[in-house]
Design a protein around this motif. Structure first.
Motif, PDB file in Angstrom:
ATOM      1  N   ASP A   1      -7.517  10.104 -10.547  1.00 25.86           N
ATOM      2  CA  ASP A   1      -7.496  10.118  -9.087  1.00 25.86           C
ATOM      3  C   ASP A   1      -6.214   9.520  -8.517  1.00 25.86           C
ATOM      4  N   ASP A   2      -5.598   8.610  -9.244  1.00 22.62           N
ATOM      5  CA  ASP A   2      -4.375   7.942  -8.818  1.00 22.62           C
ATOM      6  C   ASP A   2      -3.486   7.722 -10.030  1.00 22.62           C
ATOM      7  N   LEU A   3      -2.221   7.420  -9.762  1.00 24.53           N
ATOM      8  CA  LEU A   3      -1.323   7.062 -10.860  1.00 24.53           C
ATOM      9  C   LEU A   3      -1.738   5.709 -11.423  1.00 24.53           C
ATOM     10  N   PRO A   4      -1.814   5.569 -12.736  1.00 27.99           N
ATOM     11  CA  PRO A   4      -2.161   4.274 -13.339  1.00 27.99           C
ATOM     12  C   PRO A   4      -1.135   3.202 -12.972  1.00 27.99           C
ATOM     13  N   THR A   5      -1.617   1.993 -12.844  1.00 28.27           N
ATOM     14  CA  THR A   5      -0.749   0.869 -12.505  1.00 28.27           C
ATOM     15  C   THR A   5      -0.795  -0.184 -13.607  1.00 28.27           C
ATOM     16  N   VAL A   6       0.202  -1.029 -13.584  1.00 27.93           N
ATOM     17  CA  VAL A   6       0.284  -2.170 -14.493  1.00 27.93           C
ATOM     18  C   VAL A   6       0.611  -3.393 -13.656  1.00 27.93           C
ATOM     19  N   VAL A   7       0.348  -4.565 -14.209  1.00 33.08           N
ATOM     20  CA  VAL A   7       0.706  -5.809 -13.533  1.00 33.08           C
ATOM     21  C   VAL A   7       1.996  -6.306 -14.162  1.00 33.08           C
ATOM     22  N   ASP A   8       3.010  -6.551 -13.315  1.00 28.30           N
ATOM     23  CA  ASP A   8       4.293  -7.002 -13.857  1.00 28.30           C
ATOM     24  C   ASP A   8       4.323  -8.519 -14.004  1.00 28.30           C
ATOM     25  N   SER A   9       5.457  -9.049 -14.421  1.00 32.19           N
ATOM     26  CA  SER A   9       5.585 -10.479 -14.708  1.00 32.19           C
ATOM     27  C   SER A   9       5.360 -11.366 -13.483  1.00 32.19           C
ATOM     28  N   SER A  10       5.509 -10.807 -12.286  1.00 36.08           N
ATOM     29  CA  SER A  10       5.269 -11.597 -11.068  1.00 36.08           C
ATOM     30  C   SER A  10       3.850 -11.394 -10.544  1.00 36.08           C
ATOM     31  N   SER A  11       2.985 -10.821 -11.382  1.00 37.62           N
ATOM     32  CA  SER A  11       1.576 -10.556 -11.050  1.00 37.62           C
ATOM     33  C   SER A  11       1.408  -9.530  -9.934  1.00 37.62           C
ATOM     34  N   SER A  12       2.416  -8.699  -9.727  1.00 37.06           N
ATOM     35  CA  SER A  12       2.325  -7.608  -8.757  1.00 37.06           C
ATOM     36  C   SER A  12       1.885  -6.336  -9.467  1.00 37.06           C
ATOM     37  N   GLU A  13       1.068  -5.565  -8.795  1.00 34.56           N
ATOM     38  CA  GLU A  13       0.618  -4.301  -9.355  1.00 34.56           C
ATOM     39  C   GLU A  13       1.622  -3.217  -8.975  1.00 34.56           C
ATOM     40  N   LYS A  14       2.010  -2.392  -9.964  1.00 35.69           N
ATOM     41  CA  LYS A  14       2.953  -1.320  -9.690  1.00 35.69           C
ATOM     42  C   LYS A  14       2.628  -0.124 -10.566  1.00 35.69           C
ATOM     43  N   VAL A  15       3.150   1.016 -10.184  1.00 37.71           N
ATOM     44  CA  VAL A  15       2.966   2.223 -10.988  1.00 37.71           C
ATOM     45  C   VAL A  15       3.575   1.970 -12.362  1.00 37.71           C
ATOM     46  N   ALA A  16       2.875   2.403 -13.391  1.00 39.28           N
ATOM     47  CA  ALA A  16       3.384   2.236 -14.760  1.00 39.28           C
ATOM     48  C   ALA A  16       4.796   2.814 -14.837  1.00 39.28           C
ATOM     49  N   PRO A  17       5.733   2.075 -15.446  1.00 37.87           N
ATOM     50  CA  PRO A  17       7.143   2.487 -15.437  1.00 37.87           C
ATOM     51  C   PRO A  17       7.412   3.911 -15.931  1.00 37.87           C
ATOM     52  N   SER A  18       6.750   4.337 -16.990  1.00 37.38           N
ATOM     53  CA  SER A  18       7.013   5.690 -17.480  1.00 37.38           C
ATOM     54  C   SER A  18       6.494   6.747 -16.502  1.00 37.38           C
ATOM     55  N   LEU A  19       5.436   6.428 -15.768  1.00 38.32           N
ATOM     56  CA  LEU A  19       4.935   7.373 -14.769  1.00 38.32           C
ATOM     57  C   LEU A  19       5.842   7.400 -13.542  1.00 38.32           C
ATOM     58  N   TYR A  20       6.396   6.252 -13.210  1.00 42.02           N
ATOM     59  CA  TYR A  20       7.393   6.158 -12.140  1.00 42.02           C
ATOM     60  C   TYR A  20       8.537   7.114 -12.461  1.00 42.02           C
ATOM     61  N   ALA A  21       9.047   7.030 -13.697  1.00 38.45           N
ATOM     62  CA  ALA A  21      10.149   7.894 -14.124  1.00 38.45           C
ATOM     63  C   ALA A  21       9.727   9.360 -14.146  1.00 38.45           C
ATOM     64  N   ALA A  22       8.494   9.637 -14.562  1.00 39.05           N
ATOM     65  CA  ALA A  22       8.005  11.014 -14.602  1.00 39.05           C
ATOM     66  C   ALA A  22       7.967  11.629 -13.205  1.00 39.05           C
ATOM     67  N   VAL A  23       7.513  10.865 -12.228  1.00 38.59           N
ATOM     68  CA  VAL A  23       7.484  11.371 -10.845  1.00 38.59           C
ATOM     69  C   VAL A  23       8.906  11.650 -10.366  1.00 38.59           C
ATOM     70  N   PHE A  24       9.847  10.770 -10.707  1.00 34.70           N
ATOM     71  CA  PHE A  24      11.246  11.011 -10.348  1.00 34.70           C
ATOM     72  C   PHE A  24      11.730  12.334 -10.940  1.00 34.70           C
ATOM     73  N   LEU A  25      11.386  12.581 -12.205  1.00 36.56           N
ATOM     74  CA  LEU A  25      11.809  13.818 -12.855  1.00 36.56           C
ATOM     75  C   LEU A  25      11.195  15.047 -12.192  1.00 36.56           C
ATOM     76  N   LEU A  26       9.930  14.944 -11.800  1.00 42.00           N
ATOM     77  CA  LEU A  26       9.279  16.067 -11.119  1.00 42.00           C
ATOM     78  C   LEU A  26       9.925  16.344  -9.763  1.00 42.00           C
ATOM     79  N   VAL A  27      10.275  15.289  -9.044  1.00 46.00           N
ATOM     80  CA  VAL A  27      10.969  15.483  -7.766  1.00 46.00           C
ATOM     81  C   VAL A  27      12.343  16.101  -8.019  1.00 46.00           C
ATOM     82  N   ARG A  28      13.053  15.575  -9.008  1.00 46.66           N
ATOM     83  CA  ARG A  28      14.395  16.105  -9.331  1.00 46.66           C
ATOM     84  C   ARG A  28      14.319  17.588  -9.685  1.00 46.66           C
TER      85      ARG A  28
END
Length: 99
Positions: free
Chosen positions: A41-68
């Motif tokens: 239903d949504d892009l998976p997220t991970v918690v980074d070193s500052s305890s912030s939730e963000k889109v998993a890095p490889s999925l972040y890059a994948a979305v960039f590639l799809l936009v490109r």
């Protein structure tokens, strides 16, 4: 943390605002394509070193590639290569395989 137009513009090295509406549509389309491919239903997220939730890095890059692929690719072969790279990055997160 979500993926923003500013993130996309940085990745594409776009320094103007002329294509913001187009990039917004392409970003929405790329995210939609990614969640459909992942069967989530949504892009998976991970918690980074500052305890912030963000889109998993490889999925972040994948979305960039799809936009490109939609915005910047010059040839059909380039579109195919960008999409294949995006799918490779997304594959480990796919859900419901074989279901």
């Amino acid at each position: 943390m979500t993926i923003t137009i500013d993130d996309i513009k940085r990745d594409l090295r776009v320094t103007h605002d002329d294509d913001d509406a187009l990039l917004d549509v392409l970003l929405d389309a790329a995210i939609d394509e990614a969640v459909q491919y992942l069967d989530l239903d949504d892009l998976p997220t991970v918690v980074d070193s500052s305890s912030s939730e963000k889109v998993a890095p490889s999925l972040y890059a994948a979305v960039f590639l799809l936009v490109r692929a939609k915005y910047d690719a010059a040839t059909p072969d380039e579109i195919i290569r960008l999409r294949q790279c995006a799918e490779t990055l997304m594959a480990p997160y796919r859900a419901n395989l074989g279901a």
